[in-house]
Motif scaffolding. Structure first.
Motif, mmCIF file in Angstrom:
data_model
loop_
_atom_site.group_PDB
_atom_site.id
_atom_site.type_symbol
_atom_site.label_atom_id
_atom_site.label_comp_id
_atom_site.label_asym_id
_atom_site.label_seq_id
_atom_site.Cartn_x
_atom_site.Cartn_y
_atom_site.Cartn_z
ATOM 1 N N LEU A 153 31.889 30.404 39.580
ATOM 2 C CA LEU A 153 32.523 31.653 39.981
ATOM 3 C C LEU A 153 31.455 32.722 40.044
ATOM 4 O O LEU A 153 30.619 32.820 39.131
ATOM 5 N N SER A 154 31.462 33.525 41.096
ATOM 6 C CA SER A 154 30.525 34.649 41.161
ATOM 7 C C SER A 154 31.268 35.865 41.685
ATOM 8 O O SER A 154 32.253 35.746 42.405
ATOM 9 N N GLY A 155 30.796 37.038 41.251
ATOM 10 C CA GLY A 155 31.421 38.265 41.723
ATOM 11 C C GLY A 155 31.497 39.324 40.653
ATOM 12 O O GLY A 155 30.696 39.372 39.730
ATOM 13 N N ASP A 156 32.513 40.172 40.781
ATOM 14 C CA ASP A 156 32.716 41.316 39.911
ATOM 15 C C ASP A 156 34.105 41.178 39.286
ATOM 16 O O ASP A 156 35.101 41.161 40.005
ATOM 17 N N ILE A 157 34.171 41.061 37.973
ATOM 18 C CA ILE A 157 35.445 40.919 37.283
ATOM 19 C C ILE A 157 35.756 42.258 36.632
ATOM 20 O O ILE A 157 35.055 42.678 35.705
ATOM 21 N N LYS A 158 36.780 42.937 37.117
ATOM 22 C CA LYS A 158 37.079 44.303 36.680
ATOM 23 C C LYS A 158 37.679 44.370 35.289
ATOM 24 O O LYS A 158 37.351 45.247 34.522
ATOM 25 N N SER A 159 38.598 43.485 34.946
ATOM 26 C CA SER A 159 39.143 43.488 33.597
ATOM 27 C C SER A 159 39.870 42.186 33.330
ATOM 28 O O SER A 159 40.385 41.546 34.245
ATOM 29 N N CYS A 160 39.890 41.797 32.077
ATOM 30 C CA CYS A 160 40.645 40.627 31.645
ATOM 31 C C CYS A 160 40.774 40.707 30.134
ATOM 32 O O CYS A 160 39.945 41.324 29.464
ATOM 33 N N SER A 161 41.822 40.093 29.610
ATOM 34 C CA SER A 161 41.967 40.138 28.158
ATOM 35 C C SER A 161 41.108 39.058 27.513
ATOM 36 O O SER A 161 40.593 39.253 26.413
ATOM 37 N N ARG A 162 40.930 37.916 28.185
ATOM 38 C CA ARG A 162 40.121 36.828 27.624
ATOM 39 C C ARG A 162 39.501 36.022 28.761
ATOM 40 O O ARG A 162 40.193 35.622 29.694
ATOM 41 N N LYS B 68 25.825 34.146 33.585
ATOM 42 C CA LYS B 68 24.600 34.817 33.995
ATOM 43 C C LYS B 68 24.990 36.121 34.653
ATOM 44 O O LYS B 68 25.761 36.119 35.614
ATOM 45 N N GLY B 69 24.524 37.240 34.085
ATOM 46 C CA GLY B 69 24.855 38.539 34.651
ATOM 47 C C GLY B 69 25.008 39.588 33.581
ATOM 48 O O GLY B 69 24.292 39.570 32.578
ATOM 49 N N ASN B 70 25.945 40.501 33.782
ATOM 50 C CA ASN B 70 26.193 41.600 32.850
ATOM 51 C C ASN B 70 27.632 41.510 32.355
ATOM 52 O O ASN B 70 28.538 41.246 33.133
ATOM 53 N N ALA B 71 27.809 41.779 31.051
ATOM 54 C CA ALA B 71 29.152 41.718 30.492
ATOM 55 C C ALA B 71 29.334 42.811 29.450
ATOM 56 O O ALA B 71 28.437 43.072 28.644
ATOM 57 N N ALA C 76 28.214 36.848 37.290
ATOM 58 C CA ALA C 76 29.092 37.986 37.560
ATOM 59 C C ALA C 76 28.724 39.197 36.725
ATOM 60 O O ALA C 76 27.927 39.125 35.799
ATOM 61 N N THR C 77 29.387 40.295 37.069
ATOM 62 C CA THR C 77 29.436 41.482 36.231
ATOM 63 C C THR C 77 30.850 41.549 35.691
ATOM 64 O O THR C 77 31.816 41.516 36.461
ATOM 65 N N LEU C 78 30.964 41.598 34.372
ATOM 66 C CA LEU C 78 32.257 41.593 33.704
ATOM 67 C C LEU C 78 32.459 42.938 33.027
ATOM 68 O O LEU C 78 31.663 43.340 32.186
ATOM 69 N N HIS C 79 33.517 43.639 33.427
ATOM 70 C CA HIS C 79 33.821 44.959 32.877
ATOM 71 C C HIS C 79 35.025 44.872 31.954
ATOM 72 O O HIS C 79 36.018 44.233 32.285
#
Length: 113
Positions: free
Chosen positions: A9-18, A44-47, A27-30
Motif C-alpha cells: 500500500l502506498s499513499g497518504d493515510i489521513k486518519s485511522c484508529s488502528r 516506510k515513510g512518516n507516521a 506512506a504518510t500516516l496522520h
C-alpha cells in the motif's frame, strides 16, 4: 485497517484508529491512534501516532505521542520522537531519537547489551 501479508500500500493515510502492517506500507500516516508492525511487515515513510508496537521494520520519521514498544524482532531506523519507549532484548534502533526535547544519535544498538 489491516495491510495483510503479500499486500503493498502506498499513499497518504489521513486518519485511522488502528493500523496493522503485515505487508508493505510506503506512506504518510496522520493522526492514527495505534500502529502495529507485525514481524515481516515494513512501514516506510512518516507516521504520527499515539502508541506503536514494532515487531517488523520501520524506516523514516516516527512521532509517538505516548508509548513506543520495539519487540525483539523489531528494527526502527530514522528520526524518532516518543513520550515513552521500551525495547525488548534483540530489538534494534538506529538514527536520531528524541524524548521530551532531548536528542540522541544512535548507531545500531542491540537491546540488552
Amino acid at each position: 485497517m489491516i495491510v495483510g501479508r503479500k499486500v503493498s500500500l502506498s499513499g497518504d493515510i489521513k486518519s485511522c484508529s488502528r493500523l496493522v502492517v503485515e505487508g508493505i506500507v510506503k506512506a504518510t500516516l496522520h493522526d492514527c491512534r495505534d500502529m502495529e508492525i507485525a514481524e515481516g511487515g515494513l512501514f516506510k515513510g512518516n507516521a504520527s501516532i499515539e502508541d506503536g508496537e514494532i515487531s517488523g521494520h520501520f524506516e523514516g520519521e516516527l512521532v509517538v505521542s505516548k508509548r513506543l514498544l520495539i519487540r525483539a524482532s523489531g528494527h526502527v531506523s530514522g528520526t524518532i520522537s516518543y513520550g515513552e519507549i521500551e525495547i525488548e532484548r534483540g530489538g534494534k534502533v538506529s538514527g536520531t531519537f528524541q524524548e521530551n526535547g532531548l536528542m540522541s544519535h544512535l548507531g545500531v544498538v542491540p537491546a540488552g547489551e
